[in-house]
Structures are given as structure tokens and as C-alpha cells.
Design a protein around this motif. Structure first.
Motif, PDB file in Angstrom:
ATOM      1  N   UNK A 165     -52.702  54.734  -6.819  1.00 55.43           N
ATOM      2  CA  UNK A 165     -52.219  55.736  -7.918  1.00 55.43           C
ATOM      3  C   UNK A 165     -52.976  57.099  -7.515  1.00 55.43           C
ATOM      4  N   UNK A 166     -52.099  58.310  -7.706  1.00 53.27           N
ATOM      5  CA  UNK A 166     -52.499  59.460  -7.474  1.00 53.27           C
ATOM      6  C   UNK A 166     -53.013  60.052  -9.099  1.00 53.27           C
ATOM      7  N   UNK A 200     -56.995  62.710  -7.048  1.00 54.44           N
ATOM      8  CA  UNK A 200     -57.681  61.696  -6.495  1.00 54.44           C
ATOM      9  C   UNK A 200     -56.681  60.572  -6.118  1.00 54.44           C
ATOM     10  N   UNK A 201     -57.134  59.731  -5.347  1.00 56.17           N
ATOM     11  CA  UNK A 201     -56.507  58.465  -4.717  1.00 56.17           C
ATOM     12  C   UNK A 201     -57.234  57.467  -5.339  1.00 56.17           C
ATOM     13  N   UNK A 256     -60.776  56.137  -4.013  1.00 55.22           N
ATOM     14  CA  UNK A 256     -60.804  56.164  -2.411  1.00 55.22           C
ATOM     15  C   UNK A 256     -61.053  57.479  -1.945  1.00 55.22           C
ATOM     16  N   UNK A 257     -60.348  58.325  -2.340  1.00 56.22           N
ATOM     17  CA  UNK A 257     -60.683  59.848  -1.795  1.00 56.22           C
ATOM     18  C   UNK A 257     -59.839  60.816  -2.449  1.00 56.22           C
ATOM     19  N   UNK A 258     -59.994  62.071  -1.989  1.00 53.82           N
ATOM     20  CA  UNK A 258     -59.224  63.194  -2.353  1.00 53.82           C
ATOM     21  C   UNK A 258     -58.093  63.269  -1.492  1.00 53.82           C
ATOM     22  N   UNK A 259     -56.885  63.451  -1.998  1.00 52.97           N
ATOM     23  CA  UNK A 259     -55.671  63.657  -1.212  1.00 52.97           C
ATOM     24  C   UNK A 259     -55.059  64.965  -2.001  1.00 52.97           C
ATOM     25  N   UNK A 260     -53.712  65.374  -1.468  1.00 55.40           N
ATOM     26  CA  UNK A 260     -53.022  66.347  -1.861  1.00 55.40           C
ATOM     27  C   UNK A 260     -51.466  66.014  -2.286  1.00 55.40           C
ATOM     28  N   UNK A 261     -51.029  66.434  -3.266  1.00 52.40           N
ATOM     29  CA  UNK A 261     -49.599  66.106  -4.028  1.00 52.40           C
ATOM     30  C   UNK A 261     -49.184  67.486  -4.361  1.00 52.40           C
TER      31      UNK A 261
END
Length: 166
Positions: free
Chosen positions: A127-128, A159-160, A148-153
């Protein structure tokens, strides 16, 4: 591909129907409900509503309308879906504001995650979630997802949260 029907004690997760759109559009136009996303006009809401439904044809996965079994009222949406060029199943949930705080998101999402793991045999779900969306983070954690990690949307840092099938 028909949309599978999932049931919980209080809820029915089912395919979108045209008569569900007004509540969906009202939700996406509400600034408080969309504080972690962005407000949508009715035309944009229709495109999103249609794409949610159409994902079932493309991937055999997509979004469900969440209905109260007792009354038949639509109270939100949950999705287990794939983004373009991704083989990782993403999950999401939205409860319409009048139904916040009643455990609906968690109950519906738990049924959806169970379906992803037991029926579809997905190796994991993610889930983002925006950092400030504490309600969704709590739902994710109750579902066994962990940050788990930072990501981009769409150019936004997010956050992921991930859960592996056990």
C-alpha cells in the motif's frame, strides 16, 4: 472476467454499479476526504470510477464497492490492483466520510488481502500511504503491512507498506 463477491460479517464487496457513482463522486470532491490525495471534479471522478471497474478486465484484479449488508448502502471502496507495467499487487481503501471510525476500512481491506493471498496466491501486497495519513497507516499495520521504504507516486514522496504472504 466477473468481479468476485467477498463478504464479511457486516460488508459485501462487489462490482461497481452505475448507481454507486454519485456517492463516489461526492467522496472524491470532498476536501476533507481527499486531504491525502487531491480533490476531483465530477468528470475526473467518472474517469477514475470507470478505470477502477475496467482494471478487472485487464488484470483480473481491481476495485470493489463496499456495501453494508444490512442496508445495501455503499460506504466506500477497496482495491487490489496492478499499476501499469507492475507485477506487484497494490492495495488501497477509502471509506466515505459519514462512515469513518466504524472499522469499515479495516474489515473490507482484511477480506481483500485474504483474497489476494488465498485465492490469487499473490506473493505480497503493498500500500502507498502518505506520511500524515495516520488512519490508513493504522489500517495497514492491523493488516500486517510494515513500512518498507519511501517511494514516489505522481511526483509526491509517499511511504510504501508491504506484507509478504505467509
Amino acid at each position: 472476467m466477473s468481479v468476485p463477491i467477498l463478504q464479511t460479517e457486516r460488508l459485501l464487496l462487489r462490482a461497481y454499479r452505475p448507481e454507486d457513482f454519485d456517492a463516489f463522486a461526492e467522496h472524491t470532491a470532498d476536501a476533507e476526504s481527499m486531504v491525502h490525495l487531491s480533490v476531483k471534479d465530477r468528470q475526473t471522478a467518472w474517469r477514475i470510477f470507470g478505470s477502477h471497474a475496467g482494471l478487472w478486465l485487464l488484470h483480473g484484479a481491481g476495485w470493489w464497492a463496499v456495501e453494508l449488508r444490512e442496508t445495501g448502502q455503499v460506504v466506500g471502496t477497496v482495491g487490489a490492483f496492478f499499476r501499469e507495467q507492475s507485477s506487484d499487487m497494490e492495495i488501497g481503501w477509502n471509506t466515505y466520510r459519514a462512515f469513518w471510525g466504524k472499522g469499515i476500512a479495516g474489515e473490507a481491506a482484511a477480506a481483500m488481502v485474504d483474497h489476494a493471498f488465498t485465492v490469487r496466491r499473490e506473493p505480497s501486497v503493498h500500500a502507498l500511504i502518505s506520511e500524515g495519513n495516520t488512519s490508513s497507516i493504522r489500517v495497514a499495520e492491523r493488516l500486517g503491512l510494515a513500512y518498507k521504504e519511501e517511494t514516489s507516486l505522481y511526483g509526491k514522496v509517499i511511504g510504501k507498506y508491504v506484507r509478504e504472504r505467509s
